[in-house]
Design a protein around this motif. Structure first.
Motif, mmCIF file in Angstrom:
data_model
loop_
_atom_site.group_PDB
_atom_site.id
_atom_site.type_symbol
_atom_site.label_atom_id
_atom_site.label_comp_id
_atom_site.label_asym_id
_atom_site.label_seq_id
_atom_site.Cartn_x
_atom_site.Cartn_y
_atom_site.Cartn_z
ATOM 1 N N LYS A 1 -55.384 -41.658 15.443
ATOM 2 C CA LYS A 1 -56.314 -40.557 15.702
ATOM 3 C C LYS A 1 -57.760 -41.031 15.610
ATOM 4 C CE LYS A 1 -53.022 -37.378 15.880
ATOM 5 N NZ LYS A 1 -52.734 -36.598 17.103
ATOM 6 N N GLU A 2 -58.657 -40.210 16.172
ATOM 7 C CA GLU A 2 -60.088 -40.530 16.151
ATOM 8 C C GLU A 2 -60.615 -40.678 14.735
ATOM 9 O OE1 GLU A 2 -62.717 -38.097 18.401
ATOM 10 O OE2 GLU A 2 -61.398 -37.995 20.133
ATOM 11 N N TYR B 1 -62.789 -44.203 13.463
ATOM 12 C CA TYR B 1 -64.144 -43.813 13.875
ATOM 13 C C TYR B 1 -65.004 -45.022 14.209
ATOM 14 C CZ TYR B 1 -68.439 -41.023 13.848
ATOM 15 O OH TYR B 1 -69.609 -40.405 14.201
ATOM 16 N N LEU C 1 -64.943 -46.327 17.844
ATOM 17 C CA LEU C 1 -65.303 -45.439 18.943
ATOM 18 C C LEU C 1 -66.788 -45.528 19.283
ATOM 19 C CD1 LEU C 1 -63.264 -42.290 17.842
ATOM 20 C CD2 LEU C 1 -62.532 -44.210 19.267
ATOM 21 N N ASP D 1 -69.199 -38.932 24.398
ATOM 22 C CA ASP D 1 -68.423 -40.051 23.860
ATOM 23 C C ASP D 1 -69.152 -40.767 22.725
ATOM 24 O OD1 ASP D 1 -66.475 -39.582 25.756
ATOM 25 O OD2 ASP D 1 -67.193 -41.129 27.133
ATOM 26 N N ALA E 1 -63.122 -42.045 24.200
ATOM 27 C CA ALA E 1 -62.438 -42.231 22.916
ATOM 28 C C ALA E 1 -60.951 -42.539 23.096
ATOM 29 C CB ALA E 1 -62.627 -40.994 22.038
ATOM 30 N N THR E 2 -60.266 -41.810 23.960
ATOM 31 C CA THR E 2 -58.829 -42.021 24.104
ATOM 32 C C THR E 2 -58.516 -43.416 24.639
ATOM 33 O OG1 THR E 2 -58.935 -40.952 26.284
ATOM 34 C CG2 THR E 2 -58.295 -39.576 24.414
ATOM 35 N N LEU F 1 -58.994 -45.856 21.802
ATOM 36 C CA LEU F 1 -57.868 -45.763 20.868
ATOM 37 C C LEU F 1 -56.634 -46.467 21.426
ATOM 38 C CD1 LEU F 1 -58.219 -42.078 19.600
ATOM 39 C CD2 LEU F 1 -58.676 -44.162 18.308
#
Length: 547
Positions: A50-51, A55, A58, A183, A248-249, A252
């Protein structure tokens, strides 16, 4: 730029340090790993990262200098896209001579590009969310540049019209560039960056006539398109080498692949665990939401029409400046330079937002819930009337030297219109981001749709509008009519400022957002970490999944 760096606060300055980022996220590495293993296990047994746990990987954690370097390149990309729309009017007269067509036929190339641009920017946005910002912008720039070649080599006007349409449809536009702001900055920290991108959008539309005048005066009509290609190719090359992926995705997914190579075989990214990732139904749903909000949300509808009307004025000026300034003996170059006051007006408007953005940031740091979204319309209450004032002033200083009016007078009023145009675009975008949160991509999409579509229509009516009205004041009456319309379209600003909370309570999108915020804030408090606030990001370029 130093002021921007300072105002971004300690969070952005410290983002280059992994240990400080851990403090920001309010979780230790061990805690994040425990979260990953205990709470992110999917029914199929895969662990989805997860974000909030990554962190520092990102765009939010990029150093300040890197964020603004990326944004400056995106600024140039946006300028080039809008430059393509505004430099074309300077080729209309040469095209009429080259292909023996009327001016209205030649202007179809301007109209088709802008109307296609209005829909193209919405069509590209969902792909940038699934595939990443970088490849989508590269593909968009490549296609736009490709379509310049047949325009420059066109044997007839039909080829130019068709290729201009395809070029507009290929332009990704603000939906992707504003998405990159989301973003890299949290919702409450985006305003400086949004203001910068808005400047690139309006600025690109007003430098075109300045450059186009020199092209028209000294080069053949083919060079209007060759220079668009050179500009577009240059920014594409810079973007290719300078700008990294920010979505972000996608980041990740890359982190998950890196960790699997390192031995964590059951770690997966958000896109990797999606089933039927490119379902037609979901894509159509995302594409359709901006149009749904435009039709059903009074805030989106009224403010988008205001923003579109204001932008159409600039493209109306592309046609009206010639008959107005020819009265003072202005030639091609002088008429192009008459657009410089508009650019000065944009710069003044951009700087005018800084004190309000700084003040709002300070208030939100003391109390994140202290300001209603309507607070972002405050400066517009004072600047929006400049549009009406500027139009009335421009109208009745267009009388010419025969009435002892100096040419500087209409230029001053055109600068006032530019100030209002920038403030309207900036404030409406800023307000929609704050009011609609995760749905702001669709809300701002309606804004962009209205601006480009109405500007495209303006390309066709502007010249007849300023030439065919009866009476002795053919140049004054059209601008006066626009000034009266400006009064009508600016009224909703004051209604939304005072009654916005009541109107938002009746919105299904705003109600869903309010409910999500309560749930996510509660979840964040129960975890004692940052997860709740991460879920609240009002991502300009993203419609939050699951809503």
């Amino acid at each position: 730029m130093a002021d921007l760096n300072d105002s971004n606060g300690e969070k952005l300055e410290n983002s280059s340090s992994p240990s400080d980022v851990s403090d920001i996220v309010s979780a230790t590495k061990e805690e994040r790993e425990n979260t990953s293993s205990s709470e992110n296990v999917r029914p199929d047994g895969k662990i989805e990262i997860k974000e909030e746990e990554n962190y520092e990987k990102l765009g939010f954690a990029f150093p300040t200098w890197k964020k603004w370097t990326i944004l400056t390149v995106i600024f140039a990309v946006q300028v080039s896209m809008n430059f393509n729309t505004s430099v074309y009017p300077n080729v209309v007269i040469p095209l009429t001579k080259a292909f023996h067509v009327s001016g209205q036929v030649a202007r179809i190339g301007q109209m088709t590009f802008l109307v296609a641009y209005a829909f193209g920017s919405e069509l590209w946005a969902p792909w940038s969310e699934d595939l990443g910002r970088w490849p989508i912008l590269q593909l968009s720039l490549f296609l736009v540049n490709i379509w310049q070649i047949p325009c420059a080599l066109a044997p007839n006007i039909g080829t130019i019209i068709v290729c201009r349409f395809l070029g507009g449809l290929s332009s990704a536009g603000g939906s992707v560039t504003l998405g990159m702001v989301a973003d890299m900055w949290e919702a409450d920290d985006q305003q400086y960056a949004v203001a910068y991108i808005v400047l690139s959008s309006v600025g690109g539309s007003s430098i075109g006539p300045v450059v186009g005048a020199f092209i028209q005066r000294y080069l053949s009509w083919h060079w209007n398109f060759w220079i668009q290609l050179i500009f577009g190719g240059a920014v594409q090359l810079i973007h290719f080498f300078v700008v990294p992926e920010t979505r972000a995705t996608i980041l990740l997914d890359r982190e998950a692949k890196r960790r699997r190579k390192a031995g964590e075989t059951n770690i997966w990214g958000p896109n990797e665990v999606k089933e039927n990732r490119f379902q037609v139904k979901e894509i159509l749903k995302v594409w359709g939401r901006p149009f749904e909000m435009f039709a059903r949300e009074p805030i989106v509808l009224c403010l988008s029409l205001l923003s579109g009307f204001s932008d159409a004025l600039i493209f109306t000026f592309l046609e009206s400046f010639q008959p107005v300034y020819e009265q003072w003996g202005f030639g091609i170059i002088a008429i192009g330079l008459a657009f410089i006051p508009i650019n000065i007006g944009y710069l003044i408007a951009w700087f005018s937002f800084f004190p309000f953005i700084h003040r709002h940031r300070q208030i939100r740091r003391r109390d994140p819930d202290a300001l209603q979204p309507e607070a972002r319309l405050y400066w517009l209450l004072w600047t929006a009337p400049l549009e009406t004032i500027g139009l009335f002033g421009f109208a009745w200083t267009s009388l010419g030297p025969g009435r002892d009016v100096h040419w500087i007078a209409p230029m001053i009023f055109s600068a006032l219109i530019a100030i209002a145009n920038y403030c309207i675009y900036m404030a409406t975008i800023d307000y929609m981001v704050a009011a609609y949160g995760p749905y702001s991509a669709s809300a701002t999409g309606g804004n962009a749709l209205a601006r480009d579509f109405l500007a495209g229509i303006a390309a066709m009516y502007s010249t007849p509008f300023y030439k065919n009205l009866p009476g002795p004041h053919k140049l004054e009456y059209p601008s006066t009519i626009l000034a009266c319309l400006a009064i009508v379209v600016t009224i909703p600003i004051y209604i939304f400022y005072w009654k916005g909370p009541i109107i938002r309570e009746k919105s299904k999108f705003a109600q869903t957002l309010a409910s999500d915020r309560k749930n996510k804030v509660g979840a964040g408090e129960s975890k004692g970490g940052r997860a709740g606030s991460m879920g609240e990001k009002a991502e300009v370029g993203e419609i939050e999944k699951g809503n």
